[in-house]
Design a protein around this motif. Structure first.
Motif, PDB file in Angstrom:
ATOM      1  N   GLU A 145       0.807  -1.220   0.000  1.00  0.00           N
ATOM      2  CA  GLU A 145       0.000   0.000   0.000  1.00  0.00           C
ATOM      3  C   GLU A 145       0.842   1.273   0.000  1.00  0.00           C
ATOM      4  OE1 GLU A 145      -2.957  -0.130   3.055  1.00  0.00           O
ATOM      5  OE2 GLU A 145      -3.872  -1.944   2.230  1.00  0.00           O
ATOM      6  N   GLY A 146       2.153   1.132   0.094  1.00  0.00           N
ATOM      7  CA  GLY A 146       3.013   2.309   0.105  1.00  0.00           C
ATOM      8  C   GLY A 146       2.850   3.158   1.349  1.00  0.00           C
ATOM      9  N   ARG A 147       2.568   2.512   2.475  1.00  0.00           N
ATOM     10  CA  ARG A 147       2.369   3.227   3.739  1.00  0.00           C
ATOM     11  C   ARG A 147       3.489   2.883   4.710  1.00  0.00           C
ATOM     12  NH1 ARG A 147      -3.540   1.687   5.695  1.00  0.00           N
ATOM     13  NH2 ARG A 147      -3.118   3.317   7.191  1.00  0.00           N
ATOM     14  N   PRO A 148       3.829   3.790   5.595  1.00  0.00           N
ATOM     15  CA  PRO A 148       4.793   3.454   6.642  1.00  0.00           C
ATOM     16  C   PRO A 148       4.207   2.372   7.551  1.00  0.00           C
ATOM     17  CG  PRO A 148       4.385   5.829   6.560  1.00  0.00           C
ATOM     18  CD  PRO A 148       3.386   5.177   5.666  1.00  0.00           C
ATOM     19  N   ILE A 149       5.050   1.502   8.068  1.00  0.00           N
ATOM     20  CA  ILE A 149       4.557   0.420   8.928  1.00  0.00           C
ATOM     21  C   ILE A 149       3.874   0.979  10.176  1.00  0.00           C
ATOM     22  CG2 ILE A 149       6.745   0.094  10.139  1.00  0.00           C
ATOM     23  CD1 ILE A 149       5.930  -2.991  10.046  1.00  0.00           C
ATOM     24  N   GLU A 150       4.343   2.118  10.676  1.00  0.00           N
ATOM     25  CA  GLU A 150       3.722   2.721  11.859  1.00  0.00           C
ATOM     26  C   GLU A 150       2.257   3.053  11.600  1.00  0.00           C
ATOM     27  OE1 GLU A 150       6.443   3.926  10.329  1.00  0.00           O
ATOM     28  OE2 GLU A 150       8.088   3.931  11.783  1.00  0.00           O
ATOM     29  N   GLU A 151       2.004   3.628  10.436  1.00  0.00           N
ATOM     30  CA  GLU A 151       0.638   3.999  10.066  1.00  0.00           C
ATOM     31  C   GLU A 151      -0.236   2.758   9.899  1.00  0.00           C
ATOM     32  OE1 GLU A 151      -1.474   6.122   6.299  1.00  0.00           O
ATOM     33  OE2 GLU A 151       0.390   7.038   7.025  1.00  0.00           O
ATOM     34  N   MET A 152       0.333   1.709   9.310  1.00  0.00           N
ATOM     35  CA  MET A 152      -0.405   0.463   9.121  1.00  0.00           C
ATOM     36  C   MET A 152      -0.763  -0.161  10.472  1.00  0.00           C
ATOM     37  SD  MET A 152      -1.343  -1.363   6.493  1.00  0.00           S
ATOM     38  CE  MET A 152      -2.773  -2.205   7.076  1.00  0.00           C
ATOM     39  N   LEU A 153       0.190  -0.179  11.389  1.00  0.00           N
ATOM     40  CA  LEU A 153      -0.071  -0.715  12.723  1.00  0.00           C
ATOM     41  C   LEU A 153      -1.166   0.076  13.435  1.00  0.00           C
ATOM     42  CD1 LEU A 153       3.578  -1.443  13.898  1.00  0.00           C
ATOM     43  CD2 LEU A 153       1.740  -3.139  13.724  1.00  0.00           C
ATOM     44  N   LEU A 154      -1.080   1.404  13.353  1.00  0.00           N
ATOM     45  CA  LEU A 154      -2.098   2.235  14.001  1.00  0.00           C
ATOM     46  C   LEU A 154      -3.475   1.999  13.406  1.00  0.00           C
ATOM     47  CD1 LEU A 154      -0.073   5.531  14.390  1.00  0.00           C
ATOM     48  CD2 LEU A 154      -0.817   3.997  16.211  1.00  0.00           C
ATOM     49  N   THR A 155      -3.546   1.820  12.109  1.00  0.00           N
ATOM     50  CA  THR A 155      -4.824   1.550  11.450  1.00  0.00           C
ATOM     51  C   THR A 155      -5.422   0.251  11.967  1.00  0.00           C
ATOM     52  OG1 THR A 155      -4.197   2.735   9.445  1.00  0.00           O
ATOM     53  CG2 THR A 155      -5.930   1.083   9.221  1.00  0.00           C
ATOM     54  N   LEU A 156      -4.609  -0.793  12.036  1.00  0.00           N
ATOM     55  CA  LEU A 156      -5.116  -2.098  12.466  1.00  0.00           C
ATOM     56  C   LEU A 156      -5.436  -2.149  13.951  1.00  0.00           C
ATOM     57  CD1 LEU A 156      -2.729  -4.340  10.360  1.00  0.00           C
ATOM     58  CD2 LEU A 156      -5.185  -4.003   9.998  1.00  0.00           C
ATOM     59  N   LEU A 157      -4.691  -1.414  14.755  1.00  0.00           N
ATOM     60  CA  LEU A 157      -4.929  -1.431  16.197  1.00  0.00           C
ATOM     61  C   LEU A 157      -6.089  -0.543  16.628  1.00  0.00           C
ATOM     62  CD1 LEU A 157      -1.241  -1.441  17.436  1.00  0.00           C
ATOM     63  CD2 LEU A 157      -2.927  -3.272  17.732  1.00  0.00           C
ATOM     64  N   SER A 158      -6.423   0.454  15.818  1.00  0.00           N
ATOM     65  CA  SER A 158      -7.486   1.382  16.231  1.00  0.00           C
ATOM     66  C   SER A 158      -8.720   1.301  15.350  1.00  0.00           C
ATOM     67  CB  SER A 158      -6.944   2.815  16.216  1.00  0.00           C
ATOM     68  OG  SER A 158      -6.614   3.194  14.899  1.00  0.00           O
ATOM     69  N   SER A 159      -8.784   0.328  14.474  1.00  0.00           N
ATOM     70  CA  SER A 159      -9.856   0.293  13.471  1.00  0.00           C
ATOM     71  C   SER A 159     -11.253   0.105  14.047  1.00  0.00           C
ATOM     72  CB  SER A 159      -9.582  -0.808  12.443  1.00  0.00           C
ATOM     73  OG  SER A 159      -9.685  -2.072  13.065  1.00  0.00           O
TER      74      SER A 159
END
Length: 145
Positions: A86-100
């Motif tokens: 997705e071309g996203r930083p891993i930090e952003e991906m983690l935050l998305t999955l943890l706060s979804s």
């Protein structure tokens, strides 16, 4: 004139340990919503998803059993792969999955003379939230001159 700046606040963490906190069901739901295709297998302890677009092929394995020896490493590997696709930083991906599934946003506009540009801005934020692209670790600052 509105100037928008996007600030992402991340603290130093062990990404593998953080990945362990992701709910596999939430991760699978995210993958399905973002073009990943479930690959049929007979095992119940893992799920496999594939991303196929043009010449790009990627595959991730999502463990469903927290007692697996490599549970956190497997989740971390999957998060890294999806972030790269997705071309996203891993930090952003983690935050998305943890706060979804943990935040509810309600916006009410009281002023009838609220500007069209502000209404459009709020509609864009709501669409990002619906698309899973926004979370509450991301802050938008609006400065009006």
């Amino acid at each position: 004139m509105n100037n928008r700046r996007r600030i992402i606040i991340i603290y130093s963490v062990n990404y593998e340990e953080l990945s362990e906190q992701i709910d596999p069901f939430v991760f699978e739901r995210y993958l399905k919503r973002n073009g990943w295709i479930p690959f049929e297998i007979k095992r119940d302890d893992i799920a496999i998803y594939q991303y196929i677009k043009d010449d790009q092929f990627e595959q991730v394995t999502i463990p469903n059993d927290r007692t697996q020896f490599d549970y956190s490493m497997a989740l971390y590997q999957a998060v890294r792969t999806v972030a790269n696709v997705e071309g996203r930083p891993i930090e952003e991906m983690l935050l998305t999955l943890l706060s979804s599934h943990s935040d509810i946003v309600k916006i009410r506009i009281i002023d009838l003379f609220y500007s069209e540009s502000n209404v459009q801005y709020l509609e864009e934020i709501m669409q990002d939230i619906k698309d899973g692209k926004a979370n509450f670790a991301v802050h938008d600052l609006i400065e009006v001159d």
